[in-house]
Design a protein around this motif. Structure first.
Motif, PDB file in Angstrom:
ATOM      1  N   LEU A  12       0.421  -1.164   0.305  1.00  0.00           N
ATOM      2  CA  LEU A  12      -0.382   0.332  -0.051  1.00  0.00           C
ATOM      3  C   LEU A  12       0.691   1.467  -0.229  1.00  0.00           C
ATOM      4  O   LEU A  12       0.671   2.275  -0.812  1.00  0.00           O
ATOM      5  CB  LEU A  12      -0.534  -0.441   1.252  1.00  0.00           C
ATOM      6  N   VAL A  13       2.128   1.837   0.510  1.00  0.00           N
ATOM      7  CA  VAL A  13       2.357   2.600   0.903  1.00  0.00           C
ATOM      8  C   VAL A  13       3.661   2.452  -0.275  1.00  0.00           C
ATOM      9  O   VAL A  13       3.561   3.401  -1.056  1.00  0.00           O
ATOM     10  CB  VAL A  13       3.537   2.569   2.093  1.00  0.00           C
ATOM     11  N   ASP A  14       3.778   1.333  -0.944  1.00  0.00           N
ATOM     12  CA  ASP A  14       5.134   1.722  -2.279  1.00  0.00           C
ATOM     13  C   ASP A  14       3.946   2.462  -3.219  1.00  0.00           C
ATOM     14  O   ASP A  14       3.685   2.781  -3.565  1.00  0.00           O
ATOM     15  CB  ASP A  14       4.799   0.119  -3.251  1.00  0.00           C
ATOM     16  N   SER A  15       2.818   1.801  -3.578  1.00  0.00           N
ATOM     17  CA  SER A  15       1.414   2.413  -4.640  1.00  0.00           C
ATOM     18  C   SER A  15       1.219   3.690  -4.111  1.00  0.00           C
ATOM     19  O   SER A  15       1.192   4.721  -5.407  1.00  0.00           O
ATOM     20  CB  SER A  15      -0.073   1.055  -4.469  1.00  0.00           C
ATOM     21  N   VAL A  16       1.042   4.206  -2.988  1.00  0.00           N
ATOM     22  CA  VAL A  16       0.715   5.469  -2.767  1.00  0.00           C
ATOM     23  C   VAL A  16       1.997   6.139  -3.092  1.00  0.00           C
ATOM     24  O   VAL A  16       2.413   7.374  -3.933  1.00  0.00           O
ATOM     25  CB  VAL A  16       0.670   5.694  -1.439  1.00  0.00           C
ATOM     26  N   LEU A  17       3.193   5.695  -3.425  1.00  0.00           N
ATOM     27  CA  LEU A  17       4.685   7.055  -3.492  1.00  0.00           C
ATOM     28  C   LEU A  17       4.584   6.773  -4.993  1.00  0.00           C
ATOM     29  O   LEU A  17       4.558   7.596  -5.021  1.00  0.00           O
ATOM     30  CB  LEU A  17       6.146   5.934  -2.682  1.00  0.00           C
ATOM     31  N   ASN A  18       4.218   5.539  -5.553  1.00  0.00           N
ATOM     32  CA  ASN A  18       4.548   5.388  -6.610  1.00  0.00           C
ATOM     33  C   ASN A  18       3.337   6.170  -8.026  1.00  0.00           C
ATOM     34  O   ASN A  18       3.772   6.891  -8.657  1.00  0.00           O
ATOM     35  CB  ASN A  18       4.197   4.120  -7.205  1.00  0.00           C
ATOM     36  N   THR A  19       2.195   6.506  -7.285  1.00  0.00           N
ATOM     37  CA  THR A  19       1.426   7.091  -7.161  1.00  0.00           C
ATOM     38  C   THR A  19       1.679   8.900  -7.457  1.00  0.00           C
ATOM     39  O   THR A  19       1.049   9.511  -8.386  1.00  0.00           O
ATOM     40  CB  THR A  19      -0.127   6.739  -7.105  1.00  0.00           C
ATOM     41  N   ILE A  20       2.247   9.148  -6.361  1.00  0.00           N
ATOM     42  CA  ILE A  20       2.752  10.639  -6.286  1.00  0.00           C
ATOM     43  C   ILE A  20       4.209  10.827  -7.677  1.00  0.00           C
ATOM     44  O   ILE A  20       4.193  11.501  -7.696  1.00  0.00           O
ATOM     45  CB  ILE A  20       3.290  10.653  -4.176  1.00  0.00           C
ATOM     46  N   ALA A  21       4.484   9.853  -7.224  1.00  0.00           N
ATOM     47  CA  ALA A  21       5.670   9.974  -8.078  1.00  0.00           C
ATOM     48  C   ALA A  21       5.644  10.097  -9.993  1.00  0.00           C
ATOM     49  O   ALA A  21       5.495  11.385 -10.305  1.00  0.00           O
ATOM     50  CB  ALA A  21       6.617   8.730  -8.447  1.00  0.00           C
ATOM     51  N   ASP A  22       3.827   9.325  -9.958  1.00  0.00           N
ATOM     52  CA  ASP A  22       3.861   9.449 -11.722  1.00  0.00           C
ATOM     53  C   ASP A  22       2.492  11.041 -11.424  1.00  0.00           C
ATOM     54  O   ASP A  22       2.817  11.843 -12.473  1.00  0.00           O
ATOM     55  CB  ASP A  22       2.237   8.621 -11.915  1.00  0.00           C
TER      56      ASP A  22
END
Length: 223
Positions: free
Chosen positions: A199-209
């Protein structure tokens, strides 16, 4: 005053952001810790579930907590215990996992209604300015919710891994052979990733995108 309220709003936003970052970092670290010590984590969670079931039974006998709500709480933790049979992996479509998610919400609702109704009934028999002696304090209620309602589901959320990341077994046929050949060629094995970590990784990837869409780039991307 015009500036001070704006400073207050800005401080609230920054405080919420830092608190969210701290919680995400803690979840990430705990998920990493469980991945490295799965046997110890399984023993700890199993003993924790049994301990909370005993605590709920003790509260029912000594402090006269409602019998049916206590049975519901003990039954819920018995269902939580069923998720430990293939720890740390779990199928998101597993009936026990889905029942655990539903029981978390049900327990929170019924215990919240119980404490709210108990306080309303206690204040009806005294003056507005008096404090009844037979009602639990906010600290006691919050502690009960934290320990007996939310602790085990939160620990399972941090510890369990989605079964889509599990290595193929011998019964998987060609998938297993391809995985074995990849491993023999020197590639690293794919371990299950904790749901909190994912979940944390997906949130960070979303912020990066989103940052890339707005023109922001990482320092290494600028080189």
């Amino acid at each position: 005053m015009w500036i001070l309220p704006l400073v207050g709003y800005l401080g609230s936003v920054m405080g919420f952001a830092f608190m969210t970052l701290a919680i995400a970092s803690g979840l990430y670290y705990l998920s990493e810790l469980v991945e490295e010590h799965t046997v110890i984590a399984k023993r700890f969670l199993s003993k924790l579930i049994y301990s909370i079931m005993g605590l709920q039974l003790l509260l029912c006998v000594v402090d006269r907590f409602p019998f049916f709500l206590t049975v519901l709480g003990i039954f819920s933790h018995f269902i939580y215990l069923g998720n430990m049979r293939r720890f740390p992996f779990v199928k998101l479509t597993d009936p026990l996992f889905l029942a655990s998610c539903a029981l978390v919400l049900i327990n929170h609702y019924v215990w919240f209604k119980h404490f709210s109704h108990h306080q309303e009934r206690a204040y009806q028999n005294v003056s507005y300015y008096d404090t009844p002696d037979d009602i639990p304090t906010f600290t006691e209620i919050a502690s009960y919710f934290g320990l007996c309602v939310w602790l085990v589901p939160f620990a399972l959320f941090v510890s369990l891994s989605a079964s889509d990341n599990v290595l193929p077994t011998i019964g998987s046929g060609s998938d297993f052979s391809s995985s074995s050949s990849a491993t023999s060629n020197g590639s690293s094995k794919k371990r299950g990733q904790g749901m909190a970590k994912a979940l944390v990784d997906s949130v960070l990837n979303t912020i990066a995108d989103v940052g890339k869409m707005t023109g922001l780039k990482k320092p290494e991307d600028r080189l």
